[in-house]
Scaffold this active site. Structure first.
Site, PDB file in Angstrom:
ATOM      1  CE  LYS A   1      -4.039  -1.828   2.392  1.00 12.22           C
ATOM      2  NZ  LYS A   1      -3.269  -3.115   3.165  1.00 12.22           N
TER       3      LYS A   1
ATOM      4  CB  CYS B   1     -12.186   1.110  13.754  1.00 13.98           C
ATOM      5  SG  CYS B   1     -11.063   2.594  14.019  1.00 13.98           S
ATOM      6  CG  MET B   2      -9.620   2.843  17.292  1.00 12.36           C
ATOM      7  SD  MET B   2      -9.591   4.485  17.975  1.00 12.36           S
ATOM      8  CE  MET B   2     -10.972   5.019  18.852  1.00 12.36           C
TER       9      MET B   2
ATOM     10  CG  MET C   1     -10.814  -3.884  12.847  1.00 10.00           C
ATOM     11  SD  MET C   1     -11.325  -2.437  13.668  1.00 10.00           S
ATOM     12  CE  MET C   1      -9.826  -1.428  14.304  1.00 10.00           C
TER      13      MET C   1
ATOM     14  N   GLY D   1      -6.482   0.948  12.906  1.00  7.24           N
ATOM     15  CA  GLY D   1      -6.623   0.872  11.526  1.00  7.24           C
ATOM     16  C   GLY D   1      -6.388   2.251  10.775  1.00  7.24           C
ATOM     17  CD  GLN D   2     -10.069   5.539  10.633  1.00  7.40           C
ATOM     18  OE1 GLN D   2     -10.276   6.303   9.862  1.00  7.40           O
ATOM     19  NE2 GLN D   2     -11.108   5.164  11.697  1.00  7.40           N
TER      20      GLN D   2
END
Lengths: 98, 801
Positions: free
Chosen positions: B84, B168-169, B343, B380-381
């Site tokens: 990525k 997500c968190m 997650m 995740g971000q």
């Protein structure tokens, strides 16, 4: 043309390692460097940077290749050819993605 | 030398240095500098995609990003990137970048000017401030999130702001708060270099955090012994690298953790000295609260007595032998154990419970606070930690770990913002699921949110149960959706007003990664057309409100809320022509930084981040004027806030005695389980090629070709029963919605019988029409990892993707 620097982590198993090296040598897009231990530096030349992404994915599935790390990608030639999309293009929600 | 050969030599030199470093675990004797590509200027930036926080060097030529290199000076990735990262520069150049504000006129969008767009937004807010909400994300930069929070909480006097990071968190946050009294991991990525055992709880870092995972794989390649254990509900690429793959029935990870705790107590292999000195025990209270109630050691042990290995095997499907294996490892003092999760435990209706249990296993066994001994949640971000958790862009939060429900915290915020007393509301706003429910409910039926401004996220595809939480809003009169985005995402296409945004190195930025590392970069190229910075959009709307006479846009001295001066003269940063006359990011950050000392999350001055590849907080000034980061919190050898002479000090302890809380959490069944009507478990998640809802990665043709559409992974035995082969269309149906998509059998992941998996990256096949919006009672985070579905072969057929 895009030029990428990659490092491949080869398998410990000598047989699988030999098979991987043979397959990598046969790929004319790749130029292999001198491995240090299990780590093989190489450069990949693809017509487009986007093809480089696919090449990396293929390398992941190559038997004898344990991991692929990306070190660099240069796509300046490609941009000088007029691709990727112009940053000045006008988008709107009805426009199909590129 | 020919230019092309020059670039090739430079690429090979970089790769050779990286290979040597990987092989030897250290820099080669003469590390060279970045490839000096002709005509290219280089600068640093963190990668745009996940929460790992890799630093890249960005090569710019003629106003465009033309080259990317892993940043060798970056501790996180040591010069390496994943696939990525390879295409991060290309994410800027999709053909359909949004370049002008667009206003919906019936079924069409018409271009309008920025001034008209800002006027529309400001009017909607001015006329109904209580009915206005901002919905952002962990992809907001720190200054952007701070500007949004300040506009809502200091300006409008509401708390109607929440981010997609709730999805997500949030359970990781409540897990940390319930255990240590303060959010975010004690350890850092250095633990990955030191641990003897790495346990991944419902986590697939080989695909989702590959650079971190390769750090461990490389240790093995150098001959180091590292035991990898995957505890999950399906076999993944990570599982292939692990010595142990423990498959548990969905939701039963709580029983697995309890099984380990039980054996540590029964065998007496827990770390008695650590526990007696540094821990207390807690259990759920009635009514349930995040702090629960205290129980004694004997009560804790008694409650765990039923979680024998055999009983845990019965609940979870993990063999009693494997439960004993885990307890054996945790019972050993000579090993260092790191747990990773993301997650899996977070998107869980008992997310707070399983988060606290992973901490409990580490605390009870004393595997805490030494390098390599750490319970570490991943995000995740790129700025889920920096912007959401630290800045506090949540419905209940204020910057720096303060909360709106505490009068003392509100006073601190009002003082720092120079606001009149009482401006900051003590009433938390609606959390994500509630916010969208209210937006999708008519006003006269309790739908109190009438205007939502979305920045940097795609809720039309990422919310759970979108048929109920998102779609109705588009059919209800009076509901107005504003979307700031880079590409015409599904949410943008459903909007009433679209604002084109700058992204990544088209603007200045700061983010905070999973290991408390704050990172900074400068703008390197200009955004296309009229696309503009999200922070500017927020400040410009605030100025419009100021001009309309909204009293909240002034501080108590009558100054504009975002007033910025240079040399005693106000700079009109709300006018984009002047936005880069000064460094607005630096100004916003320095203001925000004053909040970070309240909870020992100290950040250094902006200029320190310009010099560094990120610094891990707390960053504390030294007597010689330098700034020192902290790798290991609460540990006396590294954390400057631990009292002198103490080995450990949990200085935000909820019991105010420097102790962490070890929780008992019973296993309870999930709200929806497979039955005769809906016999399969559905799990959703990501794939290697795509990030989140695919708005960026689906615009990279090769990535799209490599993984062109969503699919459903089926177990071969289930597929046989259903008479389905790979490529066949199947209908997946829950009580909330249905979706037709192709089957993939024996593909990349391998779900066990009775379980199916669908990725959520494909905007054209939105699996969140099927998912459940049930959420954790404390974190309010929904469970995307399990609901009941039925599967049948479709009457239609398509070719395999």
């Amino acid at each position: 043309m895009a030029i990428s620097g990659l490092v491949i982590t080869l398998d410990d198993d000598p047989e699988r390692r030999r098979a991987a090296l043979a397959a990598l040598r046969a790929d004319e897009r790749l130029t292999l460097g001198e491995p240090t231990g299990n780590h093989l530096p190489l450069i990949a030349e693809t017509r487009r940077a986007r093809e480089g992404v696919e090449l990396i994915e293929d390398l992941f599935t190559q038997p004898g290749v344990r991991f692929v790390d990306v070190v660099s990608v240069d796509m300046s030639d490609e941009l000088e050819d007029g691709d990727p999309a112009s940053a000045d293009s006008v988008g709107d929600p009805s426009h199909e993605e590129g | 030398m020919e230019r092309r050969q020059f670039i090739k030599n430079a690429a090979m030199a970089s790769a050779t240095v990286a290979a040597t470093r990987l092989a030897l675990g250290k820099d080669p004797p003469k590390p060279d500098s970045l490839p000096p590509t002709p005509g290219v200027t280089w600068d640093k930036a963190p990668c745009r995609f996940c929460g790992t926080g890799c630093h890249v060097q960005v090569g710019v030529k003629n106003g465009k990003v033309v080259a990317i290199a892993g940043d060798r000076k970056a501790e996180v990735n040591k010069g390496l990137l994943c696939v990525k990262g390879y295409h991060v520069g290309l994410a800027l150049y999709g053909k359909d970048r949004l370049t002008r504000p667009l206003l919906r006129k019936g079924d069409r969008f018409e271009p309008i000017g920025w001034d008209q767009a800002l006027e529309i937004v400001a009017r909607r807010i001015f006329d109904d401030p209580e009915g206005f909400a901002i919905y952002g994300s962990g992809q907001w930069t720190i200054p952007e999130g701070y500007a949004a929070l300040k506009l809502v909480k200091a300006g409008l006097g509401t708390n109607n702001i929440d981010p997609n990071a709730r999805l997500c968190m949030a359970s990781a946050v409540t897990g940390f708060l319930a255990t240590y009294g303060v959010d975010e991991p004690a350890g850092c990525y250095d633990d990955l270099d030191e641990c003897d055992v790495l346990i991944m709880w419902g986590n697939n870092p080989a695909e989702m955090h590959p650079v971190l995972f390769s750090r461990v794989i490389d240790r093995r390649s150098r001959g180091e012994k590292v035991t990898l254990i995957d505890i999950g509900t399906r076999r993944t690429r990570t599982s292939e690298h692990c010595q142990h793959h423990l498959l548990f029935k969905p939701h039963t990870d709580i029983a697995v953790a309890n099984g380990i705790l039980h054996l540590l107590l029964e065998r007496g292999t827990y770390d008695r000295a650590f526990v007696e000195k540094h821990c207390r025990f807690r259990a759920d209270s009635d009514p349930a609260t995040l702090q629960g109630k205290e129980i004694g050691f004997d009560e804790f042990k008694r409650r765990l007595a039923e979680y024998t290995p055999e009983r845990v095997q019965q609940i979870s499907g993990v063999s009693a032998q494997d439960i004993r294996m885990l307890a054996d490892l945790f019972g050993r003092r000579d090993l260092r154990i790191t747990s990773l999760w993301c997650m899996g435990p977070n998107q869980h209706t008992r997310g707070t419970a399983i988060n606290t249990l992973i901490h409990a296993v580490h605390l009870l066994s004393g595997h805490f606070g030494r390098p390599g001994d750490a319970p570490t949640s991943l995000t995740g971000q790129p700025s889920a930690c920096g912007t959401v958790r630290e800045v506090g862009t949540l419905a209940h939060a204020l910057p720096g770990g303060l909360v709106v429900s505490q009068a003392e915290d509100r006073k601190k915020a009002e003082k720092l913002w120079n606001l009149p007393e009482g401006r900051v509301s003590g009433k938390p706003g609606p959390h994500t699921v509630e916010l969208w429910r209210r937006f999708s409910t008519p006003k006269d039926e309790g739908g109190t949110i009438n205007t939502v401004w979305v920045q940097v996220t795609n809720p039309a595809r990422s919310l759970p149960n979108v048929n109920e939480l998102f779609e109705p809003s588009r059919r209800i009169d009076g509901k107005f959706l504003i979307v700031s985005d880079v590409y015409p995402s599904a949410t943008a296409q459903a909007a009433d007003l679209i604002l084109p945004s700058a992204m990544w190195v088209e603007k200045n930025g700061m983010v905070g990664n999973s290991e408390r590392r704050t990172q900074q970069w400068f703008r390197m190229v200009k955004p296309p057309g009229e696309a503009r910075d999200d922070a500017w959009q927020l400040i410009a709307v605030a100025r419009k409100l100021y001009e309309l006479g909204h009293p909240g846009m002034k501080d108590k001295d009558g100054r504009f809320l975002f007033a910025m001066e240079q040399g005693g003269v106000e700079v009109p940063v709300w006018d984009y022509r002047h936005y880069y006359d000064i460094n607005v990011d630096s100004r916003l950050f320095e203001e925000y930084r004053t909040f970070t000392r309240f909870k020992h999350k100290d950040l250094a001055p902006y200029d320190e981040y310009v010099k560094a590849r990120g610094l891990r907080w707390p960053v504390v000034e030294q007597p010689d004027g330098t700034w020192r980061e902290t790798k290991f919190r609460f540990a006396g050898f590294d954390d400057p806030y631990v009292k002198k002479g103490q080995e450990f000090d949990f200085y935000h302890s909820t019991t105010k005695d420097g102790r962490a809380q070890i929780w008992f959490r019973p296993y309870q069944p999930p709200p929806e389980v497979p039955d005769a009507e809906y016999p399969f478990w559905l799990c959703t998640g990501r794939v290697l090629e795509h990030w989140h809802t695919g708005t960026m990665t689906m615009r990279i043709p090769q990535l799209r070709r490599a993984m062109p559409q969503a699919y459903v992974e089926l177990n071969p035995a289930d597929a046989k029963k259903l008479r389905v082969t790979s490529g066949d269309l199947v209908v997946l149906e829950s009580r909330r919605g249905q979706l037709e998509l192709p089957a993939w059998i024996e593909g990349r992941g391998a779900p066990p019988p009775g379980t199916v998996f669908v990725p959520f990256f494909d905007e054209s096949l939105p699996i969140n029409r099927v998912t459940l919006d049930a959420h954790d009672p404390f974190s309010k985070q929904p469970d995307y990892k399990k609901c009941a579905v039925r599967v049948r072969r479709s009457a239609r057929r398509i070719a395999r993707p």
